[in-house]
Design a protein around this motif. Structure first.
Motif, mmCIF file in Angstrom:
data_model
loop_
_atom_site.group_PDB
_atom_site.id
_atom_site.type_symbol
_atom_site.label_atom_id
_atom_site.label_comp_id
_atom_site.label_asym_id
_atom_site.label_seq_id
_atom_site.Cartn_x
_atom_site.Cartn_y
_atom_site.Cartn_z
ATOM 1 N N SER A 208 0.820 -1.199 0.000
ATOM 2 C CA SER A 208 0.000 0.000 0.000
ATOM 3 C C SER A 208 0.860 1.257 0.000
ATOM 4 O O SER A 208 1.857 1.340 0.734
ATOM 5 C CB SER A 208 -0.904 0.017 1.236
ATOM 6 N N PRO A 209 0.476 2.266 -0.789
ATOM 7 C CA PRO A 209 1.194 3.548 -0.749
ATOM 8 C C PRO A 209 1.134 4.220 0.621
ATOM 9 O O PRO A 209 1.928 5.129 0.892
ATOM 10 C CB PRO A 209 0.451 4.393 -1.803
ATOM 11 N N GLN A 210 0.210 3.774 1.483
ATOM 12 C CA GLN A 210 0.168 4.310 2.847
ATOM 13 C C GLN A 210 1.387 3.875 3.647
ATOM 14 O O GLN A 210 1.742 4.513 4.639
ATOM 15 C CB GLN A 210 -1.105 3.843 3.566
ATOM 16 N N ILE A 211 2.037 2.797 3.205
ATOM 17 C CA ILE A 211 3.219 2.270 3.887
ATOM 18 C C ILE A 211 4.480 2.527 3.071
ATOM 19 O O ILE A 211 5.527 2.880 3.608
ATOM 20 C CB ILE A 211 3.070 0.752 4.147
ATOM 21 N N VAL A 224 4.773 1.346 -7.480
ATOM 22 C CA VAL A 224 4.008 0.851 -6.338
ATOM 23 C C VAL A 224 2.561 0.658 -6.801
ATOM 24 O O VAL A 224 1.899 1.629 -7.171
ATOM 25 C CB VAL A 224 4.057 1.836 -5.153
ATOM 26 N N CYS A 225 2.093 -0.588 -6.784
ATOM 27 C CA CYS A 225 0.720 -0.836 -7.227
ATOM 28 C C CYS A 225 -0.261 -0.893 -6.058
ATOM 29 O O CYS A 225 -1.456 -0.635 -6.229
ATOM 30 C CB CYS A 225 0.632 -2.129 -8.043
ATOM 31 N N GLY A 226 0.227 -1.220 -4.869
ATOM 32 C CA GLY A 226 -0.648 -1.369 -3.715
ATOM 33 C C GLY A 226 -0.797 -2.827 -3.320
ATOM 34 O O GLY A 226 -0.307 -3.735 -3.993
ATOM 35 N N PHE A 227 -1.477 -3.045 -2.222
ATOM 36 C CA PHE A 227 -1.708 -4.373 -1.661
ATOM 37 C C PHE A 227 -2.469 -5.234 -2.666
ATOM 38 O O PHE A 227 -3.546 -4.868 -3.128
ATOM 39 C CB PHE A 227 -2.505 -4.217 -0.369
ATOM 40 N N LEU A 228 -1.910 -6.398 -3.011
ATOM 41 C CA LEU A 228 -2.548 -7.326 -3.940
ATOM 42 C C LEU A 228 -3.495 -8.212 -3.143
ATOM 43 O O LEU A 228 -3.146 -9.294 -2.693
ATOM 44 C CB LEU A 228 -1.486 -8.143 -4.681
ATOM 45 N N ASP A 229 -4.706 -7.731 -2.998
ATOM 46 C CA ASP A 229 -5.683 -8.347 -2.109
ATOM 47 C C ASP A 229 -6.820 -8.969 -2.916
ATOM 48 O O ASP A 229 -6.997 -8.679 -4.105
ATOM 49 C CB ASP A 229 -6.228 -7.294 -1.150
ATOM 50 N N MET A 230 -7.595 -9.811 -2.269
ATOM 51 C CA MET A 230 -8.741 -10.445 -2.910
ATOM 52 C C MET A 230 -9.749 -10.831 -1.836
ATOM 53 O O MET A 230 -9.416 -10.870 -0.646
ATOM 54 C CB MET A 230 -8.304 -11.687 -3.693
ATOM 55 N N MET A 402 -6.573 3.180 2.672
ATOM 56 C CA MET A 402 -6.325 1.918 1.966
ATOM 57 C C MET A 402 -7.581 1.372 1.292
ATOM 58 O O MET A 402 -7.506 0.746 0.229
ATOM 59 C CB MET A 402 -5.767 0.865 2.927
ATOM 60 N N VAL A 403 -8.735 1.608 1.914
ATOM 61 C CA VAL A 403 -9.990 1.093 1.376
ATOM 62 C C VAL A 403 -10.234 1.605 -0.051
ATOM 63 O O VAL A 403 -10.829 0.921 -0.886
ATOM 64 C CB VAL A 403 -11.169 1.484 2.300
ATOM 65 N N HIS A 404 -9.718 2.792 -0.338
ATOM 66 C CA HIS A 404 -9.945 3.395 -1.653
ATOM 67 C C HIS A 404 -8.887 2.973 -2.678
ATOM 68 O O HIS A 404 -8.956 3.386 -3.839
ATOM 69 C CB HIS A 404 -9.973 4.919 -1.526
ATOM 70 N N GLU A 405 -7.935 2.174 -2.252
ATOM 71 C CA GLU A 405 -6.930 1.652 -3.182
ATOM 72 C C GLU A 405 -7.413 0.329 -3.789
ATOM 73 O O GLU A 405 -8.247 -0.364 -3.220
ATOM 74 C CB GLU A 405 -5.607 1.403 -2.445
ATOM 75 N N ASN A 406 -6.861 -0.005 -4.936
ATOM 76 C CA ASN A 406 -7.138 -1.300 -5.552
ATOM 77 C C ASN A 406 -5.839 -1.779 -6.193
ATOM 78 O O ASN A 406 -5.561 -1.476 -7.355
ATOM 79 C CB ASN A 406 -8.253 -1.209 -6.584
ATOM 80 N N GLY A 407 -5.045 -2.498 -5.403
ATOM 81 C CA GLY A 407 -3.727 -2.915 -5.870
ATOM 82 C C GLY A 407 -3.782 -3.791 -7.102
ATOM 83 O O GLY A 407 -2.949 -3.669 -8.008
#
Length: 423
Positions: A208-211, A224-230, A402-407
């Motif tokens: 996450s860009p927050q980190i 930096v793409c962000g957290f690769l979450d699912m 982070m909620v508004h990110e989409n890695g």
């Protein structure tokens, strides 16, 4: 476009690749994902809702008995380079040949190859086949910059520190890398970090860009793409009725997990449970303690502490007051996304880096180390976090961003844009 992907490691190394593979497949690409899990056969039955072709390669690498012995050897090594050598020799080397053979087949049938940064067999196979290669880093600890270094020294020292870091990493890893390169007639790599870990074609940092802030001196290819979450995976389970009842019966508990670093054998797992349980009792907090074999360890749940074999982090973390964990990339970002402060009990240097990063952004206290922490010390660290509402407030603010990110969507966009330029 036919995309071949390959990863190796524990759940925290595999889950992001499953997420990215799904995203790429849904974007219209034909994706094949090769998985080598170090410590589990849980992925043998994993299927893809979108049609990703998933192949399991040489899994698991080690037995539970080997895992206990190897884990303690790595923890007690202390020196990060010795830790890496042990991981290479015991957890990677035994399946290197099988992974390289699979990687060469994957590269031959793909238009573009994507690999876990540590997967030098994938990078070599792609380079040898003349295919574009995307490297995915799940931590930002190994990205050189004049603006930062994991040790956190004054900026004036960063140039020297990265020179030394790259030199030592190359000395440790180049025998493995260059042996495979020589086998297929390729010239030796001169710097493993810049030639293998970091791709000049495209390197994605799944944080996450927050980190992790993108540094001004990074090349355009490093993004930096962000957290690769699912969403929650089927193998991760659901919250049981018993756990839901416990959560509803009192104040929010502290969730305690060692993730893939929980010893797999009963004797060592019993010791780990004793540490976590005593720390929770000393803190005076309610707790949910995760251990795969807790029922064999002679412990019993009560109204203050509940033991679980596993629980899906996406569902349980938001209902907790804080999270005690090992500092793995996935667990760290899941706790952060849930808006909860962390207490990190690190086993290896990369996990120490995550602990320090969380403290830097104001959502954790000082790190503790598994090899030396006592129940009394851990309890003090937990109490420190619980007694400081500012940490929880900051964790909530970070989570809101982070909620508004989409890695995954960002990674898919970057990969597709780069491919359109070159393929």
């Amino acid at each position: 476009m036919k995309i071949g992907m390959q990863t190796w490691g524990s759940h925290g190394d595999i889950r992001p690749f499953l997420a990215l593979a799904e995203g790429l497949q849904l974007a219209g690409h034909d994706v094949t994902l090769l998985i080598t899990c170090v410590d589990s056969d849980a992925y043998a039955g994993v299927t893809s809702a979108s049609g990703v072709n998933i192949r399991i390669v040489a899994s698991p690498v080690i037995t539970p008995e080997q895992g206990a012995e190897i884990g303690w050897a790595i923890v007690n090594a202390r020196d990060p380079l010795k830790q890496m050598s042990l991981i290479m020799r015991r957890c990677f080397g035994p399946v290197e040949e099988a992974m390289f053979d699979a990687a060469r087949e994957l590269a031959a049938e793909s238009d573009l190859v994507i690999g876990h940064y540590f997967m030098y067999p994938t990078q070599i196979a792609a380079e040898h086949a003349g295919k574009p290669y995307v490297s995915v880093l799940l931590s930002h600890a190994g990205i050189p910059s004049a603006y930062s270094h994991p040790l956190g020294w004054p900026r004036m020292f960063n140039g020297f520190l990265w020179w030394l870091t790259r030199r030592l990493m190359h000395r440790t890893l180049s025998p493995y890398v260059n042996r495979l390169r020589a086998r297929v007639g390729m010239t030796p790599a001169k710097d493993v970090m810049s030639e293998v870990w970091l791709s000049p074609y495209l390197t994605l940092v799944g944080v996450s860009p927050q980190i992790c802030e993108r540094q001004p001196d990074w090349p355009d290819a490093w993004q930096v793409c962000g957290f690769l979450d699912m969403p929650n995976m089927q193998l991760e389970g659901q919250l049981t009725d018993a756990l839901l009842s416990f959560l509803s019966a009192g104040e929010a508990p502290v969730y305690m997990t060692m993730g893939s670093w929980m010893p797999p054998d009963v004797a060592d797992q019993r010791d780990a449970l004793r540490l976590l349980t005593e720390a929770a009792r000393l803190t005076g907090c309610r707790a949910v303690i995760q251990a795969s074999r807790w029922a064999e360890c002679g412990v019993q749940s009560d109204d203050r502490i509940m033991y679980v074999a596993a629980a899906p982090h996406h569902l349980i973390f938001p209902r907790c007051a804080a999270v005690v964990h090992h500092g793995g990339a996935g667990t760290t970002q899941s706790a952060t996304l849930a808006g909860k402060p962390s207490i990190v009990v690190a086993n290896i240097s990369e996990q120490e880096h995550w602990a320090n990063e969380l403290r830097r952004i104001g959502i954790a206290g000082k790190l503790t180390r598994r090899r030396s922490v006592t129940a009394k010390q851990l309890a003090a660290h937990i109490r420190y976090v619980l007694d400081r509402p500012a940490l929880s407030a900051k964790a909530g603010a970070v989570a809101e961003a982070m909620v508004h990110e989409n890695g995954v969507a960002t990674a898919v966009r970057l990969i597709s844009a780069r491919a359109q330029e070159t393929i």
